[in-house]
Scaffold this motif. Structure first.
Motif, mmCIF file in Angstrom:
data_model
loop_
_atom_site.group_PDB
_atom_site.id
_atom_site.type_symbol
_atom_site.label_atom_id
_atom_site.label_comp_id
_atom_site.label_asym_id
_atom_site.label_seq_id
_atom_site.Cartn_x
_atom_site.Cartn_y
_atom_site.Cartn_z
ATOM 1 N N LYS A 105 0.417 -0.929 -0.057
ATOM 2 C CA LYS A 105 -0.008 0.089 -0.203
ATOM 3 C C LYS A 105 0.360 1.429 0.106
ATOM 4 O O LYS A 105 0.767 2.429 -0.839
ATOM 5 N N ALA A 106 2.027 1.461 1.018
ATOM 6 C CA ALA A 106 3.238 2.633 0.941
ATOM 7 C C ALA A 106 3.459 2.719 -0.147
ATOM 8 O O ALA A 106 4.050 3.797 -0.714
ATOM 9 N N ASN A 107 4.158 1.819 -0.822
ATOM 10 C CA ASN A 107 5.019 1.876 -1.910
ATOM 11 C C ASN A 107 3.788 2.271 -3.483
ATOM 12 O O ASN A 107 5.131 2.315 -4.154
ATOM 13 N N TRP A 110 0.565 5.115 -1.802
ATOM 14 C CA TRP A 110 0.018 6.126 -1.301
ATOM 15 C C TRP A 110 0.730 7.417 -0.903
ATOM 16 O O TRP A 110 0.535 7.576 0.044
ATOM 17 N N ASP A 111 2.105 7.000 -1.484
ATOM 18 C CA ASP A 111 3.315 7.789 -0.876
ATOM 19 C C ASP A 111 2.698 9.336 -1.780
ATOM 20 O O ASP A 111 3.030 10.561 -1.430
ATOM 21 N N LYS A 112 0.973 9.223 -2.291
ATOM 22 C CA LYS A 112 0.887 10.333 -2.826
ATOM 23 C C LYS A 112 0.025 11.493 -1.685
ATOM 24 O O LYS A 112 -0.120 12.352 -1.987
ATOM 25 N N LYS A 144 6.106 -4.718 -5.291
ATOM 26 C CA LYS A 144 6.119 -4.724 -7.178
ATOM 27 C C LYS A 144 5.573 -4.195 -7.856
ATOM 28 O O LYS A 144 4.679 -4.205 -8.375
ATOM 29 N N CYS A 145 6.368 -3.279 -7.546
ATOM 30 C CA CYS A 145 5.564 -1.593 -8.058
ATOM 31 C C CYS A 145 6.566 -0.857 -8.079
ATOM 32 O O CYS A 145 7.729 -0.920 -8.135
ATOM 33 N N ASN A 146 6.481 0.258 -8.981
ATOM 34 C CA ASN A 146 6.820 1.803 -9.323
ATOM 35 C C ASN A 146 7.184 2.441 -9.042
ATOM 36 O O ASN A 146 7.427 3.719 -8.923
ATOM 37 N N PHE A 147 5.617 2.844 -8.246
ATOM 38 C CA PHE A 147 5.578 4.217 -7.688
ATOM 39 C C PHE A 147 5.521 5.058 -6.804
ATOM 40 O O PHE A 147 5.828 6.209 -7.571
ATOM 41 N N THR A 148 6.694 4.694 -6.396
ATOM 42 C CA THR A 148 7.609 5.512 -5.406
ATOM 43 C C THR A 148 8.489 6.294 -6.374
ATOM 44 O O THR A 148 8.876 7.125 -6.503
ATOM 45 N N THR A 149 9.211 5.543 -7.425
ATOM 46 C CA THR A 149 9.792 5.022 -8.104
ATOM 47 C C THR A 149 9.603 7.316 -9.204
ATOM 48 O O THR A 149 10.272 7.940 -9.064
ATOM 49 N N LYS A 150 8.562 6.563 -9.095
ATOM 50 C CA LYS A 150 7.569 7.404 -10.602
ATOM 51 C C LYS A 150 7.551 9.182 -9.774
ATOM 52 O O LYS A 150 7.746 9.419 -10.096
ATOM 53 N N THR A 155 7.652 15.028 -8.101
ATOM 54 C CA THR A 155 7.828 15.846 -7.343
ATOM 55 C C THR A 155 9.014 16.153 -7.217
ATOM 56 O O THR A 155 8.622 17.876 -7.344
ATOM 57 N N PHE A 156 10.000 15.841 -7.377
ATOM 58 C CA PHE A 156 11.271 16.620 -7.999
ATOM 59 C C PHE A 156 12.115 17.155 -8.612
ATOM 60 O O PHE A 156 13.172 17.226 -9.379
ATOM 61 N N HIS A 157 11.256 16.876 -10.251
ATOM 62 C CA HIS A 157 11.561 16.970 -11.883
ATOM 63 C C HIS A 157 13.330 16.162 -11.789
ATOM 64 O O HIS A 157 13.452 16.960 -12.197
ATOM 65 N N ILE A 158 13.232 15.294 -11.649
ATOM 66 C CA ILE A 158 14.409 14.515 -11.471
ATOM 67 C C ILE A 158 14.432 14.130 -13.619
ATOM 68 O O ILE A 158 13.596 12.891 -13.417
ATOM 69 N N LYS A 159 15.360 14.943 -13.621
ATOM 70 C CA LYS A 159 15.736 14.639 -15.844
ATOM 71 C C LYS A 159 16.251 12.801 -15.343
ATOM 72 O O LYS A 159 15.754 12.284 -16.228
#
Length: 236
Positions: A105-107, A110-112, A144-150, A155-159
């Protein structure tokens, strides 16, 4: 870092018991001051403070490098995520931290509800302008997800975004050390004692980001307890 939501009575007990202690695996070498103490009494002369502007000046002219960031209470104020997890999965205890359903849930969404820390915005902008490579290494259990990465990328505009590295936690070893060493990270920013020691074990500098006084992760650590540099105005 890992979170624990405590009752008021437990907070008082923890504060009394832990005020003079660092990470149990590595004794402190300096006095150290919690964010609560710094807010109440001001910045003492023996605390080695550094600003983003100081770091920018210090790094001027140096070639691009790899830098690393912890997530919880360093890059994001994520207490809402952990508070919700406790209420849903173990309202009378902390077993939710060992529950994969909570971590999923967190990863994975929920990080939104996690708020970006202003200090992280400043640091990441400075490092990106220099052309530095940015990595996120967390003590969370992975999913098994990449929500936090995205979410972090947006959020920090990482290139040039790398996938978040989930190091997990251990009572015996510093799990982030191999990741910091593998990616030749020169500076690692974190709020926990373990972040500072992990960086040093990997040959990097660990710079302390102050944990917010109202974070759900208690007790609030002692900034500067290892003589490390502490970022000014990094509690938010």
């Amino acid at each position: 870092m890992r979170h624990t939501v405590l009752t008021t009575a437990a907070l008082i007990t923890c504060a009394l018991v832990n005020t003079a202690h660092a990470d149990p695996k590595t004794p402190g070498t300096h006095t150290g001051y919690s964010t609560v103490e710094l807010l109440n009494k001001g910045i003492p002369n023996d605390l080695n403070m550094v600003s983003v502007a100081d770091l920018k000046k210090e790094l001027a002219g140096k070639p691009p490098m790899a830098v690393g960031f912890d997530i919880d209470d360093t890059s994001l104020f994520s207490s809402p995520v952990f508070y919700r997890g406790k209420q849903e999965f173990s309202p009378n205890g902390y077993s939710y931290l060992k529950n994969q359903k909570f971590w999923d849930k967190a990863n994975c969404g929920w990080d939104k509800f996690s708020m970006p820390k202003h200090i992280a915005e400043q640091l990441i902008a400075m490092h990106q302008k220099r052309g530095d490579d940015i990595y996120f290494i967390t003590g969370r259990t992975g999913s098994k997800c990449n929500f936090t990465t995205k979410y972090l990328q947006k959020t920090f505009h990482i290139k040039n975004m790398h996938d978040v590295m989930f190091a997990g936690s251990s009572h015996d070893v510093y799990t982030k050390t191999p990741y910091i060493k593998k990616h030749d990270i020169k500076i690692y920013y974190g709020d926990a004692d373990g972040d500072i020691i992990s960086a040093r074990q990997a040959g990097a500098e660990g710079i302390r980001v102050m944990r917010a006084a109202n974070s759900s992760y208690k007790p609030v650590p002692k900034n500067g307890i290892y003589g490390e540099r502490v970022l000014k105005n990094s509690q938010y």
